[in-house]
Scaffold this motif. Sequence first.
Motif, short mmCIF file in Angstrom:
data_model
loop_
_atom_site.label_atom_id
_atom_site.label_comp_id
_atom_site.label_asym_id
_atom_site.label_seq_id
_atom_site.Cartn_x
_atom_site.Cartn_y
_atom_site.Cartn_z
N LEU A 34 0.81 -1.29 -0.20
CA LEU A 34 0.05 0.06 0.10
C LEU A 34 0.65 1.29 0.21
CD1 LEU A 34 -2.10 -0.87 2.73
CD2 LEU A 34 -2.82 -1.91 -0.11
N LEU A 35 0.82 2.36 -1.08
CA LEU A 35 1.33 3.50 -0.95
C LEU A 35 0.99 5.06 -1.03
CD1 LEU A 35 3.12 2.35 -4.18
CD2 LEU A 35 4.17 2.04 -2.46
N SER A 36 1.19 6.14 -0.58
CA SER A 36 0.53 6.81 0.15
C SER A 36 1.88 7.92 -0.57
CB SER A 36 0.67 7.28 1.46
OG SER A 36 0.03 8.43 2.02
N ARG A 37 1.47 8.73 -1.29
CA ARG A 37 2.82 9.83 -2.43
C ARG A 37 3.93 9.48 -2.67
NH1 ARG A 37 1.01 13.64 3.06
NH2 ARG A 37 -0.41 14.47 2.02
N PHE A 70 -8.39 0.26 3.67
CA PHE A 70 -7.27 1.05 3.75
C PHE A 70 -7.26 2.39 2.81
CE2 PHE A 70 -6.03 -3.46 4.19
CZ PHE A 70 -6.13 -4.00 5.36
N LEU A 71 -8.12 2.57 1.29
CA LEU A 71 -8.34 3.26 0.70
C LEU A 71 -8.44 4.76 1.38
CD1 LEU A 71 -7.61 4.34 -2.66
CD2 LEU A 71 -9.94 4.11 -2.66
N ASP A 72 -9.78 4.48 2.23
CA ASP A 72 -10.03 5.65 2.73
C ASP A 72 -8.63 5.93 3.62
OD1 ASP A 72 -12.90 5.90 1.78
OD2 ASP A 72 -13.68 4.91 3.04
N THR A 73 -8.85 5.17 4.40
CA THR A 73 -7.45 5.69 5.80
C THR A 73 -6.27 6.76 5.40
OG1 THR A 73 -7.75 3.73 7.50
CG2 THR A 73 -5.84 4.95 7.39
N ILE A 74 -5.88 6.17 3.85
CA ILE A 74 -4.25 6.67 3.26
C ILE A 74 -5.23 7.54 2.80
CG2 ILE A 74 -2.99 6.42 1.83
CD1 ILE A 74 -3.01 2.96 2.26
N ALA A 75 -6.06 7.79 2.28
CA ALA A 75 -6.80 9.38 1.67
C ALA A 75 -6.23 9.76 2.42
CB ALA A 75 -7.77 8.95 0.72
N ASP A 77 -5.08 10.68 5.29
CA ASP A 77 -3.98 10.50 5.80
C ASP A 77 -3.31 11.26 4.94
OD1 ASP A 77 -1.19 10.71 7.88
OD2 ASP A 77 -0.67 9.05 5.57
N GLU A 78 -3.24 11.20 3.24
CA GLU A 78 -3.14 12.34 2.29
C GLU A 78 -3.53 13.84 2.07
OE1 GLU A 78 -3.11 9.78 -1.07
OE2 GLU A 78 -1.92 8.92 -0.81
N LEU A 79 -5.02 13.64 2.29
CA LEU A 79 -6.12 15.11 2.19
C LEU A 79 -5.63 16.00 4.08
CD1 LEU A 79 -8.68 13.15 0.89
CD2 LEU A 79 -7.00 14.76 -0.75
N LYS A 80 -5.84 15.28 5.55
CA LYS A 80 -5.83 16.21 6.56
C LYS A 80 -4.76 17.39 6.63
CE LYS A 80 -3.71 13.33 9.45
NZ LYS A 80 -3.35 13.10 11.12
N GLN A 81 -5.15 18.13 7.27
CA GLN A 81 -3.87 19.14 7.49
C GLN A 81 -3.72 19.17 8.36
OE1 GLN A 81 -3.34 22.04 5.63
NE2 GLN A 81 -5.16 20.49 3.62
N PRO A 82 -2.09 19.33 8.54
CA PRO A 82 -1.86 18.77 10.03
C PRO A 82 -1.61 19.62 10.76
CG PRO A 82 -0.07 19.14 8.31
CD PRO A 82 -1.44 19.50 7.87
N THR A 83 -2.19 19.16 12.07
CA THR A 83 -2.37 19.72 13.66
C THR A 83 -1.71 20.12 14.26
OG1 THR A 83 -3.24 18.68 14.49
CG2 THR A 83 -5.25 19.93 13.47
N ILE A 84 -0.75 20.85 14.91
CA ILE A 84 0.06 20.51 16.20
C ILE A 84 -0.14 19.16 16.71
CG2 ILE A 84 1.22 21.25 18.43
CD1 ILE A 84 1.75 23.54 15.76
N GLU A 85 -0.87 18.75 17.36
CA GLU A 85 -1.23 17.31 17.82
C GLU A 85 -0.73 16.20 16.84
OE1 GLU A 85 -5.01 14.35 18.35
OE2 GLU A 85 -4.64 15.74 19.91
N ASN A 92 3.34 10.73 9.99
CA ASN A 92 2.56 10.20 9.03
C ASN A 92 2.56 8.39 8.74
OD1 ASN A 92 5.01 9.67 6.73
ND2 ASN A 92 4.68 11.79 6.56
N LEU A 93 1.60 7.55 7.92
CA LEU A 93 2.07 6.85 7.29
C LEU A 93 3.21 5.95 6.85
CD1 LEU A 93 -1.63 5.95 6.24
CD2 LEU A 93 -0.88 5.32 8.57
N PRO A 94 3.94 6.85 6.32
CA PRO A 94 5.42 5.68 5.97
C PRO A 94 6.04 5.84 6.87
CG PRO A 94 3.98 7.29 4.04
CD PRO A 94 3.19 7.58 5.61
N GLU A 95 6.19 6.88 7.51
CA GLU A 95 6.90 7.22 8.47
C GLU A 95 6.38 6.31 9.95
OE1 GLU A 95 7.01 11.00 10.43
OE2 GLU A 95 8.26 11.36 8.50
#
Length: 109
Positions: A34-37, A70-75, A77-85, A92-95
């Motif tokens: 499974l890939l993200s970006r 998996f597609l929804d979870t990965i999407a 992760d890709e689309l959300k704007q990061p917060t301080i939390e 991110n998922l690859p890390e």
Amino acid sequence: METLKNLSREGKLVIVTIHQPRYAIYRLFDTVTLLSRGETVYHGSANNAIDYFASIGYKCPDRENPADFFLDTIAKDELKQPTIEDFIVKQNLPEIYERSEMYSILQTS
């Protein structure tokens, strides 16, 4: 797909790229990547993917197609704007995958 599965059982290497397979097809896979970006989020047994995602805080609801989950979870992760939390608590998922025991095992084999 059954023909490809039979070829793999005969020792032939079969590589398939498929986007959002229905469950009847997903369950035929031995291994999924499974890939993200363009980065690996998960690589390993298709049967263990649900447990892996649950172990990092993403539980697949009962009776949901794992491929859709998996597609929804990965999407997300890709689309959300990061917060301080996100920077403090979550990476991110690859890390996360690169720090996992599963990744370490695959790198040494």
